[in-house]
Design a protein around this motif. Structure first.
Motif, PDB file in Angstrom:
ATOM      1  N   ASP A 177     -69.816 -14.271 -47.554  1.00 52.00           N
ATOM      2  CA  ASP A 177     -69.570 -13.493 -46.340  1.00 52.00           C
ATOM      3  C   ASP A 177     -69.362 -12.042 -46.761  1.00 52.00           C
ATOM      4  O   ASP A 177     -69.266 -11.725 -47.949  1.00 52.00           O
ATOM      5  N   TYR A 178     -69.292 -11.146 -45.779  1.00 57.80           N
ATOM      6  CA  TYR A 178     -69.030  -9.745 -46.090  1.00 57.80           C
ATOM      7  C   TYR A 178     -67.710  -9.611 -46.842  1.00 57.80           C
ATOM      8  O   TYR A 178     -66.759 -10.363 -46.606  1.00 57.80           O
ATOM      9  N   ASP A 179     -67.674  -8.661 -47.770  1.00 58.89           N
ATOM     10  CA  ASP A 179     -66.485  -8.454 -48.592  1.00 58.89           C
ATOM     11  C   ASP A 179     -65.309  -8.023 -47.710  1.00 58.89           C
ATOM     12  O   ASP A 179     -65.349  -6.981 -47.048  1.00 58.89           O
ATOM     13  N   GLY A 180     -64.244  -8.817 -47.703  1.00 57.60           N
ATOM     14  CA  GLY A 180     -63.121  -8.586 -46.803  1.00 57.60           C
ATOM     15  C   GLY A 180     -62.396  -7.289 -47.048  1.00 57.60           C
ATOM     16  O   GLY A 180     -62.021  -6.583 -46.103  1.00 57.60           O
ATOM     17  N   GLU A 181     -62.166  -6.937 -48.311  1.00 52.55           N
ATOM     18  CA  GLU A 181     -61.452  -5.700 -48.623  1.00 52.55           C
ATOM     19  C   GLU A 181     -62.269  -4.476 -48.224  1.00 52.55           C
ATOM     20  O   GLU A 181     -61.735  -3.486 -47.712  1.00 52.55           O
ATOM     21  N   MET A 182     -63.585  -4.547 -48.406  1.00 51.63           N
ATOM     22  CA  MET A 182     -64.431  -3.419 -48.015  1.00 51.63           C
ATOM     23  C   MET A 182     -64.521  -3.311 -46.493  1.00 51.63           C
ATOM     24  O   MET A 182     -64.585  -2.199 -45.955  1.00 51.63           O
ATOM     25  N   LEU A 183     -64.521  -4.444 -45.801  1.00 50.32           N
ATOM     26  CA  LEU A 183     -64.455  -4.396 -44.335  1.00 50.32           C
ATOM     27  C   LEU A 183     -63.178  -3.683 -43.882  1.00 50.32           C
ATOM     28  O   LEU A 183     -63.190  -2.865 -42.960  1.00 50.32           O
TER      29      LEU A 183
END
Length: 509
Positions: A177-183
């Motif tokens: 999934d999309y990188d949570g920290e970068m989101l």
């Protein structure tokens, strides 16, 4: 009675929209295509979305046994920016991967994330629109890619494959999934906006996942050429379908797709030691990490010169067929000197991210003592198609990235052995071309659709491609030649120097 033994792959490429049907033995049985081209309008490379549907219907109309389609999938040119409001009305013309108009956004996001964000990525386009204060930004409800848009319109499912998603926003290979920290970091950067980045991005699906079925409204968009209810594979980008079409999804394998653009995909065993602006980090269709070297310019300038040479032939009453013309010119290049006799070409028609140029000016340069023959000139043209790629591949070599094999596909490899020989010398790795890879990306998309409905329970994509898909498939392999490699390196020394001239040319011309 329907046999349901046809699998359909569709790809919206930069020069053609193509549909390829395969049978239960994974062999292409029929295909159709539609030629289109991007237009440079108001400083933006774009395509009209109306032409998407014209092209799809034209390509599909030439595919046999459409009533027997068991599964299908949509692929397309990766990256770019398609922004829609809550009702899926297009907010601004499609901005393609060719654009180099997001430099400030890409640089700021790369620094913020500690992760290379190229200019062509969807998130760079969105953030650049934010920085520009563009009128449409507060109304954004969805952003997606060309493949994601078509997939949504046909199925009602707003999702893309993980490989396609990895060219929109960084992916965490552990979660697929999309990188949570970068989101979170991007959310803090855009907290004044009325939308959340998580909400505007499409969902992420791995290869083999249920990605919906053709709806009644989707079938109507295709004028009934396909029947509702056909299962869809997750939409993938041309990088993921190229990897699939060449059986290059396992670590230490790679592929090079070469046509309008050229890019390599090398599946990594371990992370790179640092961030490189020349290297994208994306994923396979199953989420494995991949180092990608993407170059905007490949065969366009070569095609232009082939056209000029065809005009010259026509002055003398000859009218060579395009296929024969290219074959003769490619084969003639093998007679050229290993270093092209001192002839050097820069083939930049558009900007180039790897060498940090926002625009291009094609150049042919030679010193007075250079041996300017047709063989040397066309060899220099072909070297130029992969010279920028080599700059990125040399970085991977310096990182100790192991490559057991590279598989080539696309127009650069249609003439047997020539493109392979030059690429093997450039990358210091054996280069193979498979007999089945001639259909390229849409064939790879068909294989992903077959994996969606025909794989055994728990079977990985790597295992599925090894057997049954590519078991017994023939092809050719070219090993690096020492003399050609030395000549290519000598050419590259001149090419790197020529880039200073290219920058000046872009400034003054």
């Amino acid at each position: 009675m329907k046999d349901n033994n046809v699998i359909l792959g569709i790809e919206l490429g930069s020069t053609r929209i193509k549909a390829v049907a395969i049978d239960e033995r994974f062999k292409p049985t029929s295909s159709g295509n539609y030629t289109w081209a991007s237009a440079y309008e108001n400083g933006v490379w774009t395509y009209p979305l109306d032409e998407v549907w014209t092209g799809l219907k034209t390509a599909l109309s030439r595919v046999d046994k459409r009533e027997n389609v068991r599964a299908m999938g949509i692929s397309g040119m990766m990256h770019g920016y398609l922004a829609f409001d809550a009702d899926w009305n297009l907010l601004t013309p499609f901005r393609t991967w060719q654009n180099t108009i997001t430099g400030p956004a890409a640089a700021e996001l790369t620094a913020l994330f500690g992760f290379n964000i190229p200019q062509r990525w969807s998130i760079a386009h969105l953030y650049q629109a934010v920085l520009n204060g563009e009128e449409h930004v507060p109304r954004v409800a969805h952003i997606t890619t060309l493949a994601g848009y078509v997939h949504y319109m046909l199925t009602g499912v707003n999702a893309v494959g993980v490989g396609e998603a990895s060219g929109m926003f960084p992916i965490d290979s552990r979660t697929l999934d999309y990188d949570g920290e970068m989101l979170r970091k991007f959310g803090a950067l855009t907290e004044s906006q009325p939308w959340s980045i998580r909400d505007v991005l499409p969902r992420v699906l791995p290869a083999g996942a249920d990605a919906g079925c053709l709806t009644e409204s989707g079938a109507a968009l295709l004028d009934g050429l396909l029947s509702p209810g056909i299962p869809f594979a997750p939409a993938e980008g041309d990088a993921g379908t190229g990897m699939t079409a060449t059986n290059a999804v396992a670590p230490r394998t790679g592929n090079v797709s070469a046509g309008t653009s050229i890019f390599s995909m090398v599946v990594l065993e371990k992370p790179l030691s640092r961030v490189y602006p020349e290297i994208d980090l994306v994923t396979t269709p199953t989420g494995a990490p991949v180092a990608m070297v993407h170059c905007n310019n490949c065969t366009n300038d070569t095609n232009a010169w082939a056209g000029v040479l065809k005009e010259a032939a026509e002055l003398f009453g000859a009218s060579p067929e395009p296929g024969e013309l290219y074959t003769r010119l490619y084969e003639k290049s093998l007679e050229g000197e290993a270093d092209c006799g001192g002839v050097t070409v820069c083939n930049y028609l558009s900007g180039e991210g790897v060498t940090h140029m926002d625009t291009g000016r094609p150049l042919v340069v030679r010193t007075p003592e250079a041996r300017f023959t047709l063989a040397n000139f066309f060899r220099a043209q072909l070297y130029a198609t992969m010279a920028t790629l080599k700059i990125g591949m040399d970085i991977l070599a310096s990182e100790g990235v192991a490559i057991d094999s590279l598989t080539g596909h696309g127009g650069l490899f249609k003439t047997p052995l020539v493109g392979q020989a030059f690429l093997a010398a450039a990358c210091s790795a054996p280069v193979s071309c498979l007999d089945t890879a001639g259909e390229g990306g849409p064939y790879g998309m068909a294989l992903l659709a077959a994996y969606r409905v025909w794989r055994a329970e728990g079977e990985t994509l790597e295992a599925y491609l090894n057997n049954p898909v590519f078991a017994g498939v023939s092809g050719s392999t070219v090993q690096p030649d020492r003399e050609t490699a030395a000549g290519f390196n000598a050419y590259m020394a001149r090419y790197r120097a020529l880039l200073d001239v290219e920058r000046k040319a872009a400034e003054v011309l």
